[in-house]
Design an enzyme around this catalytic site. Structure first.
Site, PDB file in Angstrom:
ATOM      1  N   GLY A 134      46.796  40.696  32.286  1.00 28.45           N
ATOM      2  CA  GLY A 134      46.477  39.327  32.656  1.00 28.45           C
ATOM      3  C   GLY A 134      45.096  38.935  32.159  1.00 28.45           C
ATOM      4  N   ASP A 163      35.915  33.983  46.164  1.00 25.01           N
ATOM      5  CA  ASP A 163      36.973  33.513  45.258  1.00 25.01           C
ATOM      6  C   ASP A 163      38.339  33.960  45.790  1.00 25.01           C
ATOM      7  OD1 ASP A 163      38.075  32.182  43.122  1.00 25.01           O
ATOM      8  OD2 ASP A 163      37.705  33.772  41.666  1.00 25.01           O
ATOM      9  N   THR A 215      39.639  40.032  30.686  1.00 24.61           N
ATOM     10  CA  THR A 215      41.026  40.430  30.451  1.00 24.61           C
ATOM     11  C   THR A 215      41.255  41.800  31.070  1.00 24.61           C
ATOM     12  OG1 THR A 215      41.008  39.230  28.354  1.00 24.61           O
ATOM     13  CG2 THR A 215      42.784  40.817  28.683  1.00 24.61           C
TER      14      THR A 215
END
Length: 763
Positions: A436, A555, A442
């Site tokens: 992903g 987050d 990455t």
């Protein structure tokens, strides 16, 4: 007295001379008798210890009969194994020096095993096993097991525990020649290196959708594949050709049994391996066999039969190799045969000092080149080391070491990988290994040398102000020990961009399961989603409350909630996380986060608190209830964000309408409505009105194990839903307990969950 002693010595000497004379005469008689033995049967050479007729062979194992064939030609036949002989070869010295074994070879004709090749009722798929027990013959390693025909499997038997076989099919393919045997109409496989003295063949059919017509099929062991030119004429994909021929050629090994050791000693050969032996012949004990045996071969530089006294003759290599002989003579040299090896010897001339000088000069020049080469390699290596050190400093290696050493022994938990290790693990960061991509980098799937599967996060190109963020993630994860938070294994700082190595979480993330990016997801039941949201709450509660200095994730979103194969939660991506001290707030100049999840109060004040993570968690909880995405342009303008869409539905008493259809007909409404009320509290615009993550975790546990208060509260919700003419009975059918394959210990007092997180403030 002296005379008696002299007489005894003379008598003893005469006795020894008589015995020597008898041995010489016996040897001459034996040689004379063997010279009268036939040396050939037809066109086939019969070397000793094999022989035709009494007295011409060593023992009955090597007795050859010379019979007439159906064509009228003479063919040799070996009665001890009931086989026709094709060729007999003596042991080879080159093979002896390479393998420290000494065997001769014997090629014989054997029957093939067939199935479906005739209408005869006595044809069977089980061939008669080859059995050489009780003889000095074993099956050679140079044979190949071959099966020809359509849709069947052929295997070797009597070789347990080894399993050897192959499958021959007749799948449609492009028309080609009949010289290859690669599975289509023909397959072949090498047998074990040591088969022994017994082996059989078994054939059995396999199913195929191509055709019901099986046809003729054969299987056999053969060494004919060693001769591609001759074998090409046999049409290796045509079983009928072999069936009509009725035989295959098999290679056997032979040696002299240990019971005939006196015969070996009488030949004058040297026993034991020695490449520098001056003896004309050499013998070796064969230990890699089921029977003890000895094999002999003429030494290098000699040729002939080692099993005959004086049978190995010296080779004049100078005369044998005419080309080398002439070349040596033209260059002014003399051909010399020394211990069986060819040498060209030159006379010494007065120009020898010049030649020596040239050789010394050439040697010095080569030494200079060698020194320059290794010096160049050393400089390149040093530059590479210096470059890695620079990258280590640039990527915060010193800062990381300082942070880890200041946190009570945690440096032992985090491994520092080399770039070479991670390149090998990810196949040089191949695009096929990408799991992903996100805002922070990455993620690649990799496998370490110890076999562990890991996820390697390659950060985006970072400038100096991003180094602290990366080091922050390493330090935070190195201190965390919780089953619902992804485990950091190590990092690498000697690359252009820093790398993190996590445990591999194999089942994707919550976002992919919710929004149809993963087939056959188990998140189609409310009890599964409730268990997942409880895991998320536990992880965030641990970060907020179980540390001496709380950690804010900053987050929280469904794409950062990973799931393992048992759908256990693993919270990930701590790139923007912070730990804080007194006040439990963190002031930032730039608001970070993901649209749809960001706390509105944080957006306005730039102050991130523990209640900001609570707001983001509330959005994830609403996602699990509704199955909606956090941002959608399909919804009305005022409901573009999922939080606004959900709050409006709560105000209009139509929460039942927005429950995800996947779970609506298979859940407990009182639990869903209680979770919705909790989500509404988490989404309060004012942070102080939101519950803490510890309160959220405890409330979710109560929802999963309903109390009377929860039932009475939901009764009011049901009445309101009924007043709004909304059906509620369809969402009250399934027990809330998780399926057995997903159950695990949920004890909130687990030492793993409650393990304190002691951090020191380092800035």
């Amino acid at each position: 007295m002296q005379k008696k002693r002299n007489m005894r010595c003379a008598l003893l000497l005469m006795t020894h001379l008589a015995l020597l004379l008898v041995l010489i005469l016996a040897s001459e008689n034996l040689t004379a008798s063997r010279s009268s033995c036939p040396s050939h049967c037809g066109n086939i050479l019969i070397p000793y210890p094999f022989g035709i007729g009494k007295g011409c062979y060593l023992n009955e194992w090597f007795a050859i009969q010379c019979n007439n064939s159906t064509s009228g030609e003479l063919v040799p036949y070996l009665p001890i194994i009931n086989k026709e002989v094709v060729k007999i070869s003596l042991p080879d010295a080159n093979t002896l020096f390479k393998t420290t074994e000494s065997y001769g070879s014997l090629r014989v004709k054997t029957n093939i095993t067939s199935m479906g090749c005739s209408n005869s009722s006595d044809e069977t798929k089980f061939g008669e096993p080859l059995n050489f027990t009780g003889t000095s013959f074993t099956i050679s390693r140079f044979n190949t097991f071959q099966a020809i025909g359509c849709n069947y499997k052929a295997t070797l038997t009597h070789i347990e525990p080894t399993v050897v076989g192959c499958i021959s099919t007749c799948e449609p393919r492009k028309i080609g020649d009949h010289t290859s045997c690669r599975g289509n109409k023909c397959c072949q496989v090498d047998p074990p290196s040591e088969i022994g003295q017994v082996v059989g063949i078994n054939m059995e059919e396999i199913s195929s959708n191509v055709t019901r017509k099986r046809g003729c099929r054969v299987a056999f062991l053969t060494d004919e594949t060693q001769d591609p030119l001759a074998y090409r004429e046999a049409k290796v994909t045509d079983p009928k050709w072999f069936y009509d021929r009725q035989y295959a050629i098999l290679q056997l090994r032979w040696a002299i049994p240990m019971t005939n050791l006196s015969f070996i000693n009488s030949m004058g050969c040297k026993m034991g391996y020695s490449s520098s032996s001056v003896s004309p012949c050499i013998c070796m004990n064969n230990t890699n066999n089921q029977i003890s045996s000895v094999g002999c071969a003429c030494h290098k530089g000699y040729t002939g039969n080692p099993y005959i006294l004086g049978g190995c003759k010296d080779i004049d290599e100078c005369q044998l190799d005419k080309g080398n002989y002439e070349n040596c003579r033209q260059q002014g040299g003399t051909c010399v045969n020394t211990q069986g090896s060819y040498q060209c010897v030159f006379k010494k001339y007065k120009t020898m000092p010049v030649t020596m000088g040239l050789c010394v000069g050439f040697g010095v020049l080569m030494m200079v080149f060698a020194v320059a080469f290794f010096l160049c390699k050393f400089i390149k290596k040093q530059r590479k080391v210096i470059g890695k050190r620079k990258l280590l400093r640039r990527n915060g290696g010193l800062l990381l070491k300082q942070q880890l050493t200041s946190t009570e022994g945690s440096i032992e938990k985090t491994r520092v990988f080399t770039s070479k290790e991670l390149k090998k693990a990810t196949e040089n960061f191949s695009s096929t290994r990408v799991l992903g991509k996100g805002g922070h980098g990455t993620v690649y799937k990799g496998m370490l040398v110890d076999g562990r599967i890991v996820a390697v996060k390659k950060s985006i190109v970072v400038d100096q102000d991003k180094v602290g963020e990366f080091i922050n993630e390493v330090v935070i994860l190195s201190q965390i020990n919780h089953r619902n938070i992804v485990k950091l294994i190590g990092c690498c700082l000697e690359t252009e961009v820093p790398l993190l190595v996590y445990e591999f979480v194999s089942n994707g993330n919550v976002f992919e399961h919710l929004h149809g990016e993963i087939d056959e997801s188990a998140m189609t039941t409310w009890e599964m989603r409730l268990r997942i949201v409880i895991d998320i709450a536990r992880a965030l509660s641990y970060l907020h409350s179980s540390a001496s200095s709380p950690i804010f994730h900053r987050d929280v979103k469904s794409t950062n909630i990973m799931l393992d194969e048992k759908y256990q939660v693993k919270v990930s991506d701590f790139g923007t996380s912070r730990w804080v001290t007194d006040g439990h707030t963190h002031l930032t100049t730039v608001v970070s986060g993901t649209a749809g999840y960001v706390d509105p109060e944080y957006f306005l004040t730039s102050q991130f608190t523990n209640k900001s993570d609570v707001y983001s968690f509330g959005v994830v909880l609403v996602e699990l209830i509704t199955g909606e995405k956090p941002i959608s342009f399909v919804r009305f303008l005022k409901s573009r964000t999922l939080a606004a869409y959900f709050i409006l539905a709560m105000e209009e008493n139509r929460v039942v309408d927005i429950i995800d259809p996947q779970i609506r007909d298979d859940c407990k409404l009182e639990q869903v409505m209680a979770a919705a009320q909790l989500a509404r509290r988490c989404l309060n615009l004012t942070g102080k009105d939101r519950p803490s993550m510890r309160e959220v975790s405890m409330e979710l546990e109560r929802i999963r194990s309903p109390t009377k208060d929860l039932q009475s509260n939901v009764y009011i919700v049901k009445n309101k839903a009924e007043e709004a003419d909304v059906g509620v009975e369809s969402c009250n059918k399934v027990d809330v307990s998780a399926p057995e394959e997903f159950q695990y210990n949920v004890d909130t007092t687990s030492t793993l969950d409650a393990e304190p997180l002691f951090l020191r403030r380092t800035w």
